[in-house]
Design a protein around this motif. Sequence first.
Motif, mmCIF file in Angstrom:
data_model
loop_
_atom_site.group_PDB
_atom_site.id
_atom_site.type_symbol
_atom_site.label_atom_id
_atom_site.label_comp_id
_atom_site.label_asym_id
_atom_site.label_seq_id
_atom_site.Cartn_x
_atom_site.Cartn_y
_atom_site.Cartn_z
ATOM 1 N N GLY A 29 49.034 -0.669 -13.853
ATOM 2 C CA GLY A 29 48.535 -2.083 -13.305
ATOM 3 C C GLY A 29 47.115 -1.642 -13.243
ATOM 4 O O GLY A 29 45.957 -2.538 -14.061
ATOM 5 N N PRO B 175 44.799 -3.230 -18.176
ATOM 6 C CA PRO B 175 44.546 -4.156 -17.446
ATOM 7 C C PRO B 175 45.581 -5.728 -17.693
ATOM 8 O O PRO B 175 45.097 -6.708 -16.945
ATOM 9 C CB PRO B 175 42.861 -5.319 -18.106
ATOM 10 N N PRO C 114 48.850 -6.563 -13.096
ATOM 11 C CA PRO C 114 47.696 -6.908 -11.841
ATOM 12 C C PRO C 114 48.692 -6.559 -10.805
ATOM 13 O O PRO C 114 48.646 -6.427 -9.729
ATOM 14 C CB PRO C 114 48.524 -8.240 -11.510
ATOM 15 N N SER D 192 46.231 -4.257 -8.152
ATOM 16 C CA SER D 192 45.946 -4.839 -6.546
ATOM 17 C C SER D 192 46.600 -5.479 -6.032
ATOM 18 O O SER D 192 47.250 -5.179 -4.896
ATOM 19 C CB SER D 192 44.220 -5.142 -6.452
ATOM 20 N N ALA D 193 47.439 -6.212 -6.841
ATOM 21 C CA ALA D 193 47.923 -8.374 -6.377
ATOM 22 C C ALA D 193 49.371 -7.177 -6.120
ATOM 23 O O ALA D 193 50.127 -7.609 -4.942
ATOM 24 C CB ALA D 193 48.182 -9.257 -6.874
ATOM 25 N N TRP E 35 38.421 -4.095 -5.137
ATOM 26 C CA TRP E 35 38.519 -5.844 -5.633
ATOM 27 C C TRP E 35 36.292 -5.845 -5.191
ATOM 28 O O TRP E 35 36.159 -6.689 -6.523
ATOM 29 C CB TRP E 35 38.574 -6.371 -5.070
#
Length: 66
Positions: A18, A22, A25, A27-28, A60
């Motif tokens: 991910g 893109p 999500p 990083s989440a 981020w």
Amino acid sequence: MDWVAIGVGLAILVGLIGIVLPVLPGSALIAAAVLVWAIDTGGWAWAVLAAVAVLLVIGWSATYVV
């Protein structure tokens, strides 16, 4: 190896994909997976969660600085 570790590993792998694509999500998803792993493992895993959180925050913030 238990089912939680396998699920967390797969979630981290999907999160890494991910980051490149893109649509997901990344990083989440990685943060949530490591949080679940830290809750399941306990002890020193909380230090790993803190290190991952710091790296994700740096990532981020780099998107806004660069």
